[in-house]
Structure formats: C-alpha cells, structure tokens
Design a protein around this motif. Structure first.
Motif, PDB file in Angstrom:
ATOM      1  N   PRO A 216       0.577  -1.348  -0.044  1.00 37.92           N
ATOM      2  CA  PRO A 216       0.458   0.543  -0.068  1.00 37.92           C
ATOM      3  C   PRO A 216       1.131   1.271  -0.118  1.00 37.92           C
ATOM      4  O   PRO A 216       2.242   1.030   0.685  1.00 37.92           O
ATOM      5  N   VAL A 217       1.128   2.289  -1.184  1.00 37.89           N
ATOM      6  CA  VAL A 217       1.316   3.192  -1.073  1.00 37.89           C
ATOM      7  C   VAL A 217       1.152   4.314  -0.520  1.00 37.89           C
ATOM      8  O   VAL A 217      -0.170   5.046  -1.987  1.00 37.89           O
ATOM      9  N   HIS A 218       0.452   5.430   0.098  1.00 37.03           N
ATOM     10  CA  HIS A 218       0.375   6.602   0.062  1.00 37.03           C
ATOM     11  C   HIS A 218       1.516   7.586   1.009  1.00 37.03           C
ATOM     12  O   HIS A 218       1.979   7.193   2.397  1.00 37.03           O
ATOM     13  N   GLY A 219       1.888   9.377   0.073  1.00 30.52           N
ATOM     14  CA  GLY A 219       2.662   9.826   0.891  1.00 30.52           C
ATOM     15  C   GLY A 219       4.160   9.900   1.535  1.00 30.52           C
ATOM     16  O   GLY A 219       4.378  10.397   2.133  1.00 30.52           O
ATOM     17  N   VAL A 220       4.543   8.570   0.796  1.00 33.13           N
ATOM     18  CA  VAL A 220       6.253   8.238   1.122  1.00 33.13           C
ATOM     19  C   VAL A 220       6.328   8.707  -0.047  1.00 33.13           C
ATOM     20  O   VAL A 220       7.934   7.455  -0.429  1.00 33.13           O
ATOM     21  N   GLU A 221       6.973   9.741  -0.814  1.00 30.48           N
ATOM     22  CA  GLU A 221       7.562   9.612  -1.774  1.00 30.48           C
ATOM     23  C   GLU A 221       8.697   9.102  -2.008  1.00 30.48           C
ATOM     24  O   GLU A 221      10.010   8.483  -2.551  1.00 30.48           O
ATOM     25  N   GLN A 222       9.308   9.984  -0.347  1.00 29.78           N
ATOM     26  CA  GLN A 222      10.768   9.616  -0.157  1.00 29.78           C
ATOM     27  C   GLN A 222      11.390   8.515  -0.346  1.00 29.78           C
ATOM     28  O   GLN A 222      12.729   8.109  -0.243  1.00 29.78           O
ATOM     29  N   PHE A 223      10.275   7.833   0.043  1.00 27.34           N
ATOM     30  CA  PHE A 223      10.577   6.180   0.428  1.00 27.34           C
ATOM     31  C   PHE A 223      10.487   5.268  -0.324  1.00 27.34           C
ATOM     32  O   PHE A 223      11.377   4.127  -0.558  1.00 27.34           O
ATOM     33  N   LEU A 224       9.337   5.820  -1.522  1.00 25.90           N
ATOM     34  CA  LEU A 224       9.327   4.513  -1.788  1.00 25.90           C
ATOM     35  C   LEU A 224       9.920   3.903  -2.973  1.00 25.90           C
ATOM     36  O   LEU A 224      10.600   2.676  -3.317  1.00 25.90           O
ATOM     37  N   PRO A 225      10.930   4.998  -3.792  1.00 27.05           N
ATOM     38  CA  PRO A 225      11.380   3.725  -4.703  1.00 27.05           C
ATOM     39  C   PRO A 225      13.217   3.154  -3.630  1.00 27.05           C
ATOM     40  O   PRO A 225      13.033   1.856  -4.232  1.00 27.05           O
ATOM     41  N   ARG A 226      13.920   3.017  -2.342  1.00 27.35           N
ATOM     42  CA  ARG A 226      14.161   2.311  -2.098  1.00 27.35           C
ATOM     43  C   ARG A 226      13.450   0.862  -1.287  1.00 27.35           C
ATOM     44  O   ARG A 226      13.732   0.044  -1.141  1.00 27.35           O
ATOM     45  N   CYS A 227      11.878   1.321  -1.361  1.00 26.63           N
ATOM     46  CA  CYS A 227      11.538   0.227  -1.019  1.00 26.63           C
ATOM     47  C   CYS A 227      11.284  -0.881  -2.339  1.00 26.63           C
ATOM     48  O   CYS A 227      10.898  -2.003  -1.995  1.00 26.63           O
ATOM     49  N   LEU A 228      10.503  -0.138  -3.911  1.00 28.71           N
ATOM     50  CA  LEU A 228      10.676  -0.882  -4.225  1.00 28.71           C
ATOM     51  C   LEU A 228      11.772  -1.562  -5.218  1.00 28.71           C
ATOM     52  O   LEU A 228      12.011  -2.470  -5.149  1.00 28.71           O
ATOM     53  N   ASP A 229      12.875  -0.704  -4.766  1.00 29.35           N
ATOM     54  CA  ASP A 229      14.308  -1.403  -5.424  1.00 29.35           C
ATOM     55  C   ASP A 229      14.396  -2.732  -4.764  1.00 29.35           C
ATOM     56  O   ASP A 229      15.389  -3.740  -5.288  1.00 29.35           O
ATOM     57  N   SER A 230      14.393  -2.883  -3.079  1.00 31.26           N
ATOM     58  CA  SER A 230      14.769  -3.734  -2.438  1.00 31.26           C
ATOM     59  C   SER A 230      14.051  -5.055  -2.837  1.00 31.26           C
ATOM     60  O   SER A 230      14.543  -5.818  -2.305  1.00 31.26           O
ATOM     61  N   ILE A 231      12.748  -4.864  -3.245  1.00 27.91           N
ATOM     62  CA  ILE A 231      11.703  -6.080  -4.217  1.00 27.91           C
ATOM     63  C   ILE A 231      12.416  -6.155  -5.083  1.00 27.91           C
ATOM     64  O   ILE A 231      12.460  -7.720  -5.255  1.00 27.91           O
ATOM     65  N   LEU A 232      13.073  -5.045  -6.351  1.00 26.84           N
ATOM     66  CA  LEU A 232      12.654  -5.822  -7.584  1.00 26.84           C
ATOM     67  C   LEU A 232      14.107  -5.654  -8.051  1.00 26.84           C
ATOM     68  O   LEU A 232      14.533  -6.321  -8.872  1.00 26.84           O
TER      69      LEU A 232
END
Length: 345
Positions: A10-26
């Motif tokens: 789920p994604v809401h208001g985390v623009e500064q953290f989101l790329p790190r989250c996605l990169d850690s998975i993909l």
C-alpha cells in the motif's frame, strides 16, 4: 503459471521512501516466482507516477490507482483480488527488505508442500531516523523455539509468540489458509491485528525464519507510532473483530485468556506512551479499556502479579487517576491499595 508469492504494497504519501522499498524487492532480482501488487491509495504526492514508471520497466509489478483514500487496511483489501500467488506478504511502502531477504523467503516457501505451512514468520530490524538500528527485540522468544524446527509448531505449543510483535509485515501467509479464516483488515490505525491474531491462533503449522528479512522504519514523522491522534482508539474496533473471530471458533477457547491479556497490555501501552492519545481524549480512552475488560475478560481470568497486576485491576475498575498516580509516583493512596489487595480474581 501463477507466482509463488504475492507482495502487497500500500502506498500513500511516501514519495521519499518508495524507490528504496521497490528497489529492495525488484532490483537485481531475476526470479519470476513473485509479483508485486502496489496500491496507490490516492497518494497526494508523486507516488503514483513513481509506481507507473517502475511498472513500465518491470512486468512483475502491477499498480492499482484508487479513486478514494482507503487507508492501509482498505488498500490491502483492494489488492487481494489481484494477487495470484500461493503466499501473501504485506510490505509497507516506507520500509524495505534487506539484501537477500526475498531470496531467503522464496527458498523457504519453495521447500514447502502446498497447504502444509500456514504462516512463515521472519526476523527483522528496527531502523530509526538517524539510521541507527535495533535488532528484533523479541528474537529471544523465537530463536531456538519450537517454531524453528522443520515441523514447526502451533501457538498452543509456543504461546510466547503472542508476546512478540503482531504486525503483519514480518508474516507470510498461505493464501488459501488466510481466505478460509473469514477475517479482514480493519479501517484506521492498528488495522492489521484483526488478521494477524486469528491467523496465528488458528494456524496448524507456524515456522520462524531466524534471519532479518525486513527493515521496519520507526519514528518517522507521520507514522502511527509517532502521531498524536484520536485514531489510536481504532484499536478497540480491531479487538472486537478478534474476539468475534474467537466466538466463531470454540476450538480456540483455551487461548482466549492469552489474547485478552495481550490486548489489554497493548491498550495500556498506547495509553502510557507520551504523545499518542491527545490529552483531551485520555479519559475516554481509559474508559474504553475498562469497557474492554468488562466485555471480554474470560471466566477464571487471573490478574498478573506485582505492579502489572495492580495496573490491570485499576484499568478494570476504570480508576484512571489511581492508575496515573501509580505510573507517575510508583505508589497508590493507602486506601486504594488496600482495596486492590482485597479484590479477588
């Protein structure tokens, strides 16, 4: 072929953290054994565009854009019909997976026969705003326990599991088992415990992987654990859902006392933590703890010993001022102390 694992983000208001989250998975991950269902929960920043950009480059990521904000629980509910994996892992979009964590989880799941493992629990670390880390503070209750054996265990066999973190993010569920529980993520704060409690209570086989597979970000501005809000009272709606599940499952009646004790402890922790319950709402919050006692205290329940037992008795009596005095000064007025000593149960 359907993937082995669906990861819901789920994604809401985390623009500064989101790329790190996605990169850690993909990033750097070639496996086709998993998919990611990311839910743009009407995020007010650039999260939607970030998700679409990642999805355009990696077909394992699919994006849902919600037209109305649903909160963490509602976003997860929206993702479930799209998830095709045999197992389900809910990852928060401001957190991230350590290197090698996804491979380790997939290896564990590949070794299982379908339907034989209900929940896989993993180790994790807390990460603070200054980048300091804290290892899983409940590891001593899990490492070396029956949950680490190849055959796993049930919660009855290792009830200390209920003393650990009960959030959803370090638990991977067998999807068919989860669907069969007839439970759902709640709305508002503490939305995941209405799923995690039932899933752990009813599981025929639980296992623990003693490896840090999740980095949980603590203390960031806007996080539930750092936000003063009336929504902390949402916990009581989740408790109602948990006990409604127990009402449907008489085979789990012997675990009711453990659940009751854990929910009371959490509610008092919320009340005690500075800055969570707004000052003007503290009286009502404490009253709801007392109401929870009256509604769900199991027959034959015995209070804990020592100071904690005194705190529980005060909460059961809705004696907020006495409770606050005990917390502040470590003592009670003599008359109230004598009254508590004379109470039974």
């Amino acid at each position: 072929m359907p993937p082995l694992l669906s990861i819901v983000v789920p994604v809401h208001g985390v623009e500064q953290f989101l790329p790190r989250c996605l990169d850690s998975i993909l990033a750097g991950q070639r496996s086709e054994d998993f998919e990611v269902i990311a839910v743009d929960d009407r995020s007010p920043d650039g999260c939607g565009a970030i998700l679409d950009d990642y999805a355009a480059r990696d077909p394992r990521l699919r994006v849902l854009h919600l037209t109305e904000n649903q909160g963490l629980g509602g976003a997860r509910i929206a993702a479930l019909p799209e998830a095709r994996g045999s197992y389900l892992w809910c990852v928060d979009s401001d957190d991230w997976l350590p290197e090698g964590a996804l491979d380790a989880v997939l290896t564990e799941l590949r070794a299982e026969r379908p339907g034989e493992l209900d929940v896989l629990l993993t180790g994790f670390s807390h990460v603070y705003p200054d980048d300091s880390t804290e290892p899983n503070p409940w590891r001593h209750l899990l490492a070396g326990s029956p949950l680490e054996r190849p055959e796993g265990a049930t919660l009855r066999e290792h009830p200390a599991l209920l003393r650990t973190v009960l959030s959803v993010w370090n638990k991977i569920f067998y999807r068919e088992y989860l669907d069969g529980l007839d439970v759902s993520f709640g709305r508002g704060f503490y939305e995941d415990i209405s799923v995690t409690y039932p899933a752990l209570l009813a599981a025929r086989r639980l296992r623990y992987l003693d490896r840090d597979c999740y980095n949980y970000r603590r203390g960031r501005p806007g996080a539930i654990t750092a936000t003063a809000s009336a929504k902390h009272a949402d916990a009581f709606a989740q408790y109602e859902a948990i006990f409604a599940f127990l009402d449907r499952r008489p085979d789990l009646a012997d675990l009711r006392g453990l659940v009751f004790d854990r929910t009371v402890r959490q509610a008092l922790t919320i009340y005690d933590t500075p800055g969570l319950v707004p000052a003007e709402l503290r009286r009502d919050f404490f009253h709801r703890i007392a109401a929870h006692f009256a509604a769900h205290r199991p027959p034959g329940y015995r209070y804990p010993g020592g100071v904690q037992g005194m705190q529980y008795r005060l909460a059961a009596r809705d004696a907020r001022l006495g409770y606050d005095e005990l917390r502040r000064a470590g003592r009670l007025p003599r008359t109230l102390k004598a009254s508590l000593r004379g109470s039974r149960g």
